[in-house]
Structure formats: C-alpha cells, structure tokens
Design an enzyme around this catalytic site. Structure first.
Site, PDB file in Angstrom:
ATOM      1  N   GLY A 205       0.834  -1.203   0.000  1.00  0.00           N
ATOM      2  CA  GLY A 205       0.000   0.000   0.000  1.00  0.00           C
ATOM      3  C   GLY A 205       0.868   1.251   0.000  1.00  0.00           C
TER       4      GLY A 205
ATOM      5  N   TYR B 223      -3.954   6.819   7.220  1.00  0.00           N
ATOM      6  CA  TYR B 223      -2.697   6.059   7.126  1.00  0.00           C
ATOM      7  C   TYR B 223      -2.522   5.674   5.661  1.00  0.00           C
ATOM      8  CZ  TYR B 223       0.913   2.617   8.303  1.00  0.00           C
ATOM      9  OH  TYR B 223       2.093   1.910   8.400  1.00  0.00           O
TER      10      TYR B 223
ATOM     11  N   GLU C 266      -8.136   2.388  -1.106  1.00  0.00           N
ATOM     12  CA  GLU C 266      -8.920   1.192  -0.762  1.00  0.00           C
ATOM     13  C   GLU C 266      -8.008   0.062  -0.277  1.00  0.00           C
ATOM     14  OE1 GLU C 266     -12.341   0.278  -1.241  1.00  0.00           O
ATOM     15  OE2 GLU C 266     -12.982   2.306  -1.737  1.00  0.00           O
TER      16      GLU C 266
ATOM     17  N   LYS D 132      -6.980  -0.973   2.548  1.00  0.00           N
ATOM     18  CA  LYS D 132      -7.427  -1.833   3.658  1.00  0.00           C
ATOM     19  C   LYS D 132      -8.880  -2.274   3.498  1.00  0.00           C
ATOM     20  CE  LYS D 132      -7.142  -1.991   8.688  1.00  0.00           C
ATOM     21  NZ  LYS D 132      -6.698  -1.220   9.846  1.00  0.00           N
TER      22      LYS D 132
ATOM     23  N   THR E 112      11.634  -3.607  -9.910  1.00  0.00           N
ATOM     24  CA  THR E 112      12.060  -4.760 -10.708  1.00  0.00           C
ATOM     25  C   THR E 112      11.050  -5.915 -10.690  1.00  0.00           C
ATOM     26  OG1 THR E 112      14.302  -4.150 -10.103  1.00  0.00           O
ATOM     27  CG2 THR E 112      14.026  -6.296 -11.148  1.00  0.00           C
TER      28      THR E 112
HETATM   29  C1  LIG Z   1      -5.530   2.738   3.931  1.00  0.00           C
HETATM   30  C2  LIG Z   1      -4.118   2.253   3.888  1.00  0.00           C
HETATM   31  N1  LIG Z   1      -3.320   2.685   2.913  1.00  0.00           N
HETATM   32  C3  LIG Z   1      -2.038   2.285   2.832  1.00  0.00           C
HETATM   33  C4  LIG Z   1      -1.506   1.420   3.762  1.00  0.00           C
HETATM   34  C5  LIG Z   1      -0.074   0.979   3.649  1.00  0.00           C
HETATM   35  O1  LIG Z   1      -0.038  -0.343   3.230  1.00  0.00           O
HETATM   36  P1  LIG Z   1       1.279  -1.250   3.412  1.00  0.00           P
HETATM   37  O2  LIG Z   1       1.421  -1.524   4.873  1.00  0.00           O
HETATM   38  O3  LIG Z   1       0.995  -2.470   2.608  1.00  0.00           O
HETATM   39  O4  LIG Z   1       2.421  -0.480   2.857  1.00  0.00           O
HETATM   40  C6  LIG Z   1      -2.309   0.945   4.797  1.00  0.00           C
HETATM   41  C7  LIG Z   1      -1.757   0.033   5.819  1.00  0.00           C
HETATM   42  O5  LIG Z   1      -2.335  -0.225   6.831  1.00  0.00           O
HETATM   43  C8  LIG Z   1      -3.659   1.372   4.866  1.00  0.00           C
HETATM   44  O6  LIG Z   1      -4.473   0.955   5.836  1.00  0.00           O
END
Ligand SMILES: Cc1ncc(COP(=O)(O)O)c(C=O)c1O
Length: 446
Positions: free
Chosen positions: A111, A138, A246, A248, A302
């Site tokens: 994410g 987040y 999206e 989560k 990569t």
């Molecule tokens: C809404 C949202 N976006 C992005 C992320 C970041 O994802 P990742 O931990 O896979 O980098 C999260 C992680 O909890 C999240 O809840």
C-alpha cells in the site's frame, strides 16, 4: 521449540523498526479463519493479518493458481517484459471500476509504494503541487505516503508535509454528536469550501484529494455518502482528481467490492493493496489513462507485476465474485455489529460501535459522560483477547478502538465467539487480570 524461545529469537534477529506489536503472538500454521502457534494453540483471527487474508487461510483455488504459475513461468517483470498474467489481472481490475473512461493499472508491492506513486504522479500530471488528505489517515511508510498520512504514528516522523495539507475527517461520534449524519456531513463540507479553501489553502494548488471511504487506522469511521458525494463535487468544481485509498477496505470487505461504491461516486483513481495479493506482496493503482500515462518509468520496481502474484490475484478476484463473498461480509458484518451493540448495552466501557461490512471498530472509553478514550484499557483488552485465543488489534488516533477485520468467510458461530471473547477480555482487563508489566514490550502504535 516453544512460544518463549521463538519470541526470544525474533527479539534477537528482527529489527524493531519493522514492528507494531500488541502481544507476543506467533503463527506456524493457519486454516480457514484460525491461526495456530508453535505450541499448537488455536486463535480465532479477527484481524486477517491487518485485512490481508480476505479469503481466509485455506483457499485451494488461489493456492493452485499460484502453484501452477510458479511451475509454468516463475518470473517475468512488467518493467521490461509483457506477460499474459499481468494483462489479465489489469483487465479484471479495470472491469470492476465504474466510470465511462479509459483506465490503466500500475503494479507495486505494498500500500505504501502505491500511495507513493500517487504522491509522485499527481504533481507531475497536474502541475499542481498539493495533494489534500485527512487527519487520522494512514497511507504508508515511504516518504511521499508518509507525508500524505495524518495518523499520529506517522506525523511524528514526517517533518514537512506542507505539500499535503490535512482536512479533518468526519468524527460522527464526537464532533458530530447531536447532529444527524447528513447535517454533520454538510457541516464538514462547508468547512472545506468556506473555511479551508477561503482562509488556509488555495484550491487551485491542489491536484487531488485522497480519501478512505472508511478511515480504518484512523478509528474505523465510515464517511457518510453525503460527505463523499460532496467531495466529488468539490473535486469537479476545482479541477482536482478524486482518489480513494482502498488498500485496507477494498476487495469485498465492506460488502461491496470497494468501499466507495455505496456512495455512488466515481473515483478517478483507486489505490488497492493488502488483500489483492491473497498473502503475496501486491499493490495496484488503477485510474484514468490520461494520468496513469503521465511519464514513462516514473515509478517502477524490478519485481512489479510478477506473473505468479498476478495469477494469484486473478484467482482471488474470481473466488470473491464467484462465491458472493462480499455478500457474506455484509451479512456477517451486520451480525457482528448487532452483537457488539448488544454488548455495548451491558458494558459502559464501549462508547461506539461502527464500521461497514467486516471492518468494525469498537471504541473504548473511560465513561459514557466524558467519552475520554480508554487507551490503556484497549491495550489490555487486546492482550487478554490473545490469551483467550483471539487475535485483534486496536486503531484510532488515541489507540482506543478495537478493530475487527476478519477473513470475509467468517460464519455466524465465529462472529458470536469473537464477541464473547471480547466481552470476557474487557471484563478481565477491567478486573486487573492483565498486569502492566505484561505490556511493557508491546507499545502498539505508540
Ligand atoms: C488505507 C491504507 N493505505 C495504505 C496502507 C499501507 O499499506 P502497506 O502496509 O501495505 O504499505 C495501509 C496500511 O495499513 C492502509 O491501511
């Protein structure tokens, strides 16, 4: 080997930088919605590894697809090689998204790197320097995603986020108390238009608004449809793109394939992660071709678009849609929320139960009158729940919201079990059965 030895080895060899620990839980095996530790104790997993394992832990179709792909073509990275599997997955994702315009996808691994792409792409594609995001959000751990985030665990490190001003996310339980959700949504929108854009920030410097339809780590707060539709109008008025994170809540968790769907808004870009890889590292940004093509080679890795990961994700989507799994998430979400609300009636430490589908937050407070967040209690409840055989974590800016994001294949009996363990965990924590020193190595989000 036992739990203690494994825990000591982890402490010795795994960097703390990678840890967000609430308990000493370990897992050596998993099945359905259950994890097993090295001493063979069984845990009901009400987190699904932070909303990753939407299909649970034993989906045979996905496992077969991954196995077959490894045996046929174990790797061909998208950055320099065309592969059937990456195209097939891209077609599926584009087909799931609304909007009568050409779409393309980008592949990453988390994410964070997907949000990072947005942080790079929007200023580049629009010539506008800012991306508006929300307090409590987040978006990830890489520098651009950091700066976009408004969650206290990230703002403590992000020194300069002037390119990412934060808007307040609707807080219906506290700020919106005494109003209907619609009245409160209108008040929040009015602040953006007539407060924020008038007094604080020039809307024509903003290339996009990035929002979560349910702010998950920010405390599992679903945004009202009126609010999201209002954001869409604001974006159209000032020529900004509307982007939904999206990562989560996507892929069936809310009862729809995506969390924004209930509002009927049409996103320009959608950021997908976690559950899309069914346990393998995969993230996707999907959106309007006009911006997805803004520059060749702007954000590439990569191993992006590995055929193995793409084949697993394609099978995951087929399983979700073919077996009406989002519908189960919706039904089980209603069942869980009903039971949690019943628990709230007999437990004064629960201030609010909210969420959508199988993303549910139970906010703990010290007493119903002042609604002061019960932060310490939440940490003890999560620890006690682990001792009682259930994995869950807490979220929210005050770390006082017990979050349930179980696999979407949860059944009614498991939903009742979860609420019953939660009730016992709250009672035990209140009775002092979790001494302070048990928590000394588990600081959670702090
Ligand atoms: C809404 C949202 N976006 C992005 C992320 C970041 O994802 P990742 O931990 O896979 O980098 C999260 C992680 O909890 C999240 O809840």
């Amino acid at each position: 080997m036992n739990n203690n030895v494994l825990y000591e080895l982890d402490s010795r060899y795994i960097s703390d930088v990678l840890k967000l620990r609430f308990t000493p839980a370990n897992a050596v095996m998993a099945e359905d919605v259950y994890l097993y530790d090295i001493e063979e104790k069984k845990y009901l997993d009400m987190s699904a590894g932070w909303a990753v394992m939407n299909l649970g832990y034993s989906n045979k179709t996905v496992a077969e697809a991954i196995k077959k792909q490894i045996e046929t073509l174990s790797f061909a990275g998208v950055i320099s090689c065309v592969s059937k599997e990456s195209i097939e997955l891209a077609q599926k994702i584009c087909g799931l998204l609304p909007g009568d315009f050409e779409k393309k996808v980008w592949y990453g691994h988390s994410g964070s790197d997907a949000n990072e792409f947005v942080a790079k792409m929007i200023p580049y594609a629009t010539g506008r320097p800012a991306i508006l995001t929300f307090e409590g959000s987040y978006h990830g751990q890489t520098l651009g995603a950091y700066a976009m985030s408004g969650h206290p665990s990230l703002t403590a490190f992000a020194k300069d986020s002037s390119a990412n001003p934060k808007l307040p996310y609707p807080d219906y339980y506290r700020d919106g108390a005494g109003m209907t959700p619609e009245e409160y949504d209108i008040k929040c929108l009015d602040y953006i238009e007539n407060g924020f854009f008038k007094d604080k920030f020039d809307p024509y410097k903003v290339g996009a608004i990035v929002v979560e339809a349910v702010q998950s780590d920010g405390g599992d707060i679903p945004a009202g449809n009126t609010f999201l539709r209002g954001l869409e109008k604001i974006c159209r008025k000032y020529g900004m793109y509307l982007i939904f994170d999206e990562v989560k809540i996507g892929m069936g968790r809310t009862g729809d394939m995506f969390g924004f769907e209930e509002s009927g808004v049409i996103p320009d870009v959608v950021i997908i992660g976690k559950s899309i890889g069914a346990g393998l590292p995969l993230s996707i940004v999907a959106g309007r071709s006009e911006i997805m093509d803004c520059a060749t080679g702007l954000h590439l890795f990569t191993t992006s678009g590995s055929p193995v990961v793409c084949a697993g994700a394609s099978a995951m989507i087929d399983e979700l849609t073919g077996n009406n799994i989002p519908e189960n998430a919706r039904n089980m979400g209603t069942c869980l929320k009903t039971e949690l609300n019943r628990l709230k009636e007999r437990c004064s430490y629960i201030g609010d139960v909210r969420g959508r589908g199988l993303l549910i937050g139970t906010e703990l407070i010290n007493n119903p009158k002042d609604r002061i967040p019960a932060t310490e209690l939440a940490a003890k409840v999560v620890y006690r729940a682990y001792e009682l055989g259930m994995i869950c974590y807490y979220t929210g800016p005050a770390s006082n919201v017990i979050e349930f994001t179980p696999p979407l294949i949860l059944n009614e009996k498991q939903a009742y079990d979860a609420v019953s363990i939660l009730e016992q965990a709250i009672n035990d924590a209140v009775m002092g059965k979790v001494p302070d020193d048990k928590l000394k190595n588990f600081s959670g989000w702090a």
